[in-house]
Design an enzyme around this catalytic site. Sequence first.
Site, short mmCIF file in Angstrom:
data_model
loop_
_atom_site.label_atom_id
_atom_site.label_comp_id
_atom_site.label_asym_id
_atom_site.label_seq_id
_atom_site.Cartn_x
_atom_site.Cartn_y
_atom_site.Cartn_z
N CYS A 93 -26.89 100.47 -17.99
CA CYS A 93 -26.86 99.09 -17.51
C CYS A 93 -26.16 98.10 -18.45
O CYS A 93 -26.58 97.90 -19.59
CB CYS A 93 -28.29 98.61 -17.25
N CYS A 133 -37.65 100.04 -0.96
CA CYS A 133 -36.29 100.51 -1.19
C CYS A 133 -36.29 101.18 -2.56
O CYS A 133 -36.59 100.53 -3.56
CB CYS A 133 -35.32 99.33 -1.16
N ARG A 144 -28.35 104.27 1.50
CA ARG A 144 -27.38 103.22 1.13
C ARG A 144 -26.35 103.73 0.14
O ARG A 144 -26.70 104.18 -0.95
CB ARG A 144 -28.11 102.01 0.54
#
Length: 364
Positions: A61, A190, A262
């Site tokens: 990240c 999610c 997704r």
Amino acid sequence: MSETRHNWTKEEILEIYNKPFMELLYEAATVHREQHDPNVVQVSTLLSIKTGGCSEDCGYCPQAARYHTGVEGNDLMSVQQVKAQALRAKESGSSRVCMGAAWRNVKDGEEFDEVLEMVRTINKLDMEVCCTLGMITENQAQRLAEAGLYAYNHNLDSSEEYYKKVISTRGYQDRLDTIGNVRKTNVTVCSGGIIGMGENVEDRAGMLVALSTLSPQPESTPINALVAVEGTPLEDQKPVSIWEMVRMVAATRIVMPETQVRLSAGRTQMSREGQAMCFFAGANSIFAGDKLLTTPNPDVNEDMKMFEMLGLNPQKPFTKKVQPQTVEAQDSQLEALGEKPRWTRPEHTIERNESAKEKAKTLR
Ligand code: SF4
């Protein structure tokens, strides 16, 4: 109709993942068609409402404060800024807005109250609202639900074993507990992960075991391909091939037939043909906009051209579940409890995270 099973084993998932490619694609496409319209793909917009300066050490990240990645941090956006961006997203075909804040966990207070107001505002625009804010308590999940949140994102990232080689500042069980807290409300879950972080195929299957054995399974699962950002511990990782991406999408589709799969980070590295294979294998959502939090993403117009070429239609909001109601702040039945949960900090040593941290010090 394929039944939704909650007892998948790693061996079974590996067998699926490693099938001859054409067989895997055919099986996944068959499962996909039983549960979803193959010509409909949801367009979602990811909005970074608070960027950078994060205290965690997630090795992939660029928003982790300890690495030197050149990401410009900013304070929490205002409700008006968020509303303007959500309206723009709606005009360009998005039916869902996912708001991300670079936080370890949610803290009760003014900033969370602002986020609740953002949720109310976007839900009133008749768009699905998703948030990804780090770990949350049951009370915080309930307050988000009351504001009209449609989904909460909290990724497992990888298998439990490989997670420990990427992140040392938070534990896998905390992530599962946050998902459990969301599950106690009517907000949908999610949760997905990232491939290309150096994990092996067993780890990918392990992550799918962790996700598919949740009951109910997540309504939504993002599959990200790592975008290796300079300055992060994973900067030298080679991009995953499209074949691995399609295999991962297909295996996810087969073990989680009802879930919205997704296609997330890493799309700029994929050709249109590659993305088309992912849609065929069961991916039914993309993130639109030229940035995905902080990493590049295809242009919206390019995506719309691809939709036209493939005969795909954007999914309407609330196709899978009815729109939640919004309770205004003054009518809220819930109070902030000001809890200070003891989310764990395993703090084990991950060599490459340590060296990225040390390198960053010399560059500042
Ligand atoms: S992934 Fe989230 S928690 Fe981890 S460093 Fe980035 S912003 Fe922080």
